[in-house]
Design a protein around this motif. Structure first.
Motif, short mmCIF file in Angstrom:
data_model
loop_
_atom_site.label_atom_id
_atom_site.label_comp_id
_atom_site.label_asym_id
_atom_site.label_seq_id
_atom_site.Cartn_x
_atom_site.Cartn_y
_atom_site.Cartn_z
N LYS A 15 1.42 15.26 79.20
CA LYS A 15 2.30 16.34 79.64
C LYS A 15 2.52 17.36 78.51
O LYS A 15 2.53 18.57 78.75
N LEU A 16 2.70 16.84 77.30
CA LEU A 16 2.87 17.74 76.16
C LEU A 16 1.59 18.53 75.90
O LEU A 16 1.63 19.71 75.55
N ASN B 277 -2.27 23.96 77.68
CA ASN B 277 -2.69 24.31 79.04
C ASN B 277 -3.86 23.45 79.53
O ASN B 277 -4.68 23.89 80.33
N TYR C 99 -0.51 19.52 78.15
CA TYR C 99 -0.54 20.60 79.14
C TYR C 99 0.43 21.72 78.78
O TYR C 99 0.11 22.90 78.87
N LYS C 100 1.61 21.32 78.35
CA LYS C 100 2.65 22.31 78.01
C LYS C 100 2.20 23.21 76.86
O LYS C 100 2.39 24.42 76.90
N ASP D 24 8.78 12.24 78.65
CA ASP D 24 7.69 12.75 77.82
C ASP D 24 6.47 11.83 77.90
O ASP D 24 6.60 10.61 77.92
#
Length: 108
Positions: free
Chosen positions: A62-63, A69, A65-66, A58
């Motif tokens: 990245k979170l 977006n 983007y998840k 994690d």
């Protein structure tokens, strides 16, 4: 990242960076903007959020983007959880992902 308006500056002339400063022709150090310390005003903002367990791999970006977006709103997740960097996290920590980051962005 939020725009820095009216921020204070500081001279970084730390001995730790002396050699690097000299290589760059900055023997007296460099001027940097101080990090803005954001108070707890955002805590009172009502925002729906999703619970997330911090796991191996994690990262805030990245979170971001998840859930949004875009990688650019990583700092919203970090701020919302009062964790400035991933180094402040441990596996198994519970964090909350604000589902409407624009509410927080407009408050800062």
């Amino acid at each position: 990242m939020p725009k820095y308006v009216n921020t204070e500056t500081a001279r970084n002339d730390s001995e730790l960076y002396k050699e690097m400063f000299e290589e760059r022709g900055e023997e007296n150090g460099i001027i940097q903007q101080r990090t803005i310390l954001i108070g707890n005003n955002y805590v009172n903002i009502s925002v729906k959020s999703k619970r997330h367990v911090w796991s191996m791999g994690d990262r805030f970006f990245k979170l971001s983007y998840k859930f949004y977006n875009t990688y650019n709103l990583w700092w919203v997740i970090a701020l919302f959880n009062s964790k400035p960097t991933e180094a402040h996290m441990s596996y198994g920590d519970i964090i909350y992902i604000p589902l409407n980051p624009s509410v927080l962005v407009s408050e800062i």
